[in-house]
Design an enzyme around this catalytic site. Structure first.
Site, PDB file in Angstrom:
ATOM      1  N   ASP A  86       6.527 -11.813 -16.403  1.00  0.00           N
ATOM      2  CA  ASP A  86       5.742 -12.293 -15.735  1.00  0.00           C
ATOM      3  C   ASP A  86       4.376 -11.308 -15.949  1.00  0.00           C
ATOM      4  O   ASP A  86       4.349 -10.313 -15.479  1.00  0.00           O
ATOM      5  CB  ASP A  86       5.986 -12.540 -14.071  1.00  0.00           C
ATOM      6  CG  ASP A  86       6.919 -13.545 -13.837  1.00  0.00           C
ATOM      7  OD1 ASP A  86       7.445 -14.196 -14.951  1.00  0.00           O
ATOM      8  OD2 ASP A  86       7.356 -13.624 -12.749  1.00  0.00           O
ATOM      9  N   HIS A 142      12.320  -9.484 -20.570  1.00  0.00           N
ATOM     10  CA  HIS A 142      13.511 -10.308 -21.450  1.00  0.00           C
ATOM     11  C   HIS A 142      13.247 -10.439 -22.986  1.00  0.00           C
ATOM     12  O   HIS A 142      11.849 -10.106 -23.221  1.00  0.00           O
ATOM     13  CB  HIS A 142      13.463 -11.825 -20.880  1.00  0.00           C
ATOM     14  CG  HIS A 142      13.918 -11.765 -19.525  1.00  0.00           C
ATOM     15  ND1 HIS A 142      15.130 -12.318 -19.101  1.00  0.00           N
ATOM     16  CD2 HIS A 142      13.500 -11.254 -18.377  1.00  0.00           C
ATOM     17  CE1 HIS A 142      15.426 -11.825 -17.898  1.00  0.00           C
ATOM     18  NE2 HIS A 142      14.272 -11.609 -17.215  1.00  0.00           N
ATOM     19  N   SER A 227       3.668  -2.024 -14.746  1.00  0.00           N
ATOM     20  CA  SER A 227       3.328  -1.376 -16.067  1.00  0.00           C
ATOM     21  C   SER A 227       2.996  -2.492 -16.987  1.00  0.00           C
ATOM     22  O   SER A 227       2.483  -3.484 -16.574  1.00  0.00           O
ATOM     23  CB  SER A 227       4.402  -0.675 -16.693  1.00  0.00           C
ATOM     24  OG  SER A 227       3.891   0.162 -17.631  1.00  0.00           O
TER      25      SER A 227
END
Length: 262
Positions: A86, A142, A227
């Site tokens: 995201d 992911h 980050s």
């Protein structure tokens, strides 16, 4: 004067030991009482979390939370490159002769970003995406494609902020900060997933056990506080979706573009 002061303060706070102290507190049981305030401050969608807030033993455990099944949909098309996180897109475009142009006004070379790896040659005319995770976001990373992990590298470095101020006013933070780099070989070429540490990130960690064969959407790693992930696609192997641009907010699993066989 203000900009100079902020830059100086950031330089001091970029020391790894300061970040480690912050990280140790976030991992302690004393930090759990801050979870509700933290969630409210950043507007975190706690209903998506795998567990209720009171079930997390520390702020760090909450920050690195998993989501309930079905909260993110992975684009299943074989050719699709899915967003690994995201994030807000803060940089995107073709790599020109090994140079990533104009990420918040600064240029980077693939060579420095990849720590002068021999694999740099694969990306000199490829495509790049810079994906910034704010504290609001889900912080597990992911795999964007299905393939074989052919190399992993840890690059020690600083922990400068990678927010708007850090990217624009600090000197080339993406290639000076600590990084974990994962190279994934697909049927259409190679991709590099560059995980960039930041201020107050005590570490970037791989999900265990590590696997050499991965399916798109598998958990790869996670950040302990916000980050950035930089995705690099090999030369002539990636076509971005039509509306892909800086400022676009994407969710993990969402299509970023497609891979093409050469």
């Amino acid at each position: 004067m203000t900009k100079w002061l902020l830059r100086s303060m950031t330089e001091l706070s970029s020391r790894k030991w300061i970040s480690q102290i912050t990280g140790r507190f976030a991992q302690s049981s004393a930090s759990r009482r801050f979870i509700p305030k933290f969630a409210a401050m950043y507007g975190i969608r706690v209903e998506e979390a795998e567990k209720a807030m009171h079930e997390y033993s520390s702020l760090n455990e909450f920050f690195t939370r998993r989501l309930k099944p079905g909260m993110r949909i992975i684009d299943a098309a074989a050719e699709a490159v899915a967003s690994p996180v995201d994030a807000l897109i803060t940089g995107a475009g073709p790599i020109e002769a090994g140079t990533i142009l104009n990420v918040k006004g600064q240029d980077y070379t693939v060579d420095e970003l990849l720590n002068r790896s021999p694999r740099t040659e694969n990306y000199k005319h490829g495509y790049y995406l810079v994906l910034y995770l704010s504290p609001t976001d889900y912080h597990r990373i992911h795999t964007p494609v299905t393939g074989a992990i052919v190399e992993r590298e840890h690059v020690p470095g600083k922990v400068y902020p990678v927010n708007e101020f850090g990217l624009r006013h600090m000197k080339r933070v993406l290639s000076r900060n600590e990084r974990l780099i994962t190279y994934i070989r697909t049927s259409a070429g190679e991709m590099a997933v560059v995980k960039v540490g930041a201020m107050n990130v005590s570490s970037i960690k791989y999900v265990e056990p590590r696997r050499d064969q991965v399916e798109k959407g598998d958990e790869l790693a996670y950040f302990e506080f916000g980050s950035t992930v930089v995705l690099l696609a090999e030369d002539d192997s990636f076509i971005p979706r039509e509306d892909l641009k800086v400022g676009l907010k994407v969710r993990m699993g969402e299509r970023l573009g497609v891979l093409v066989d050469n």
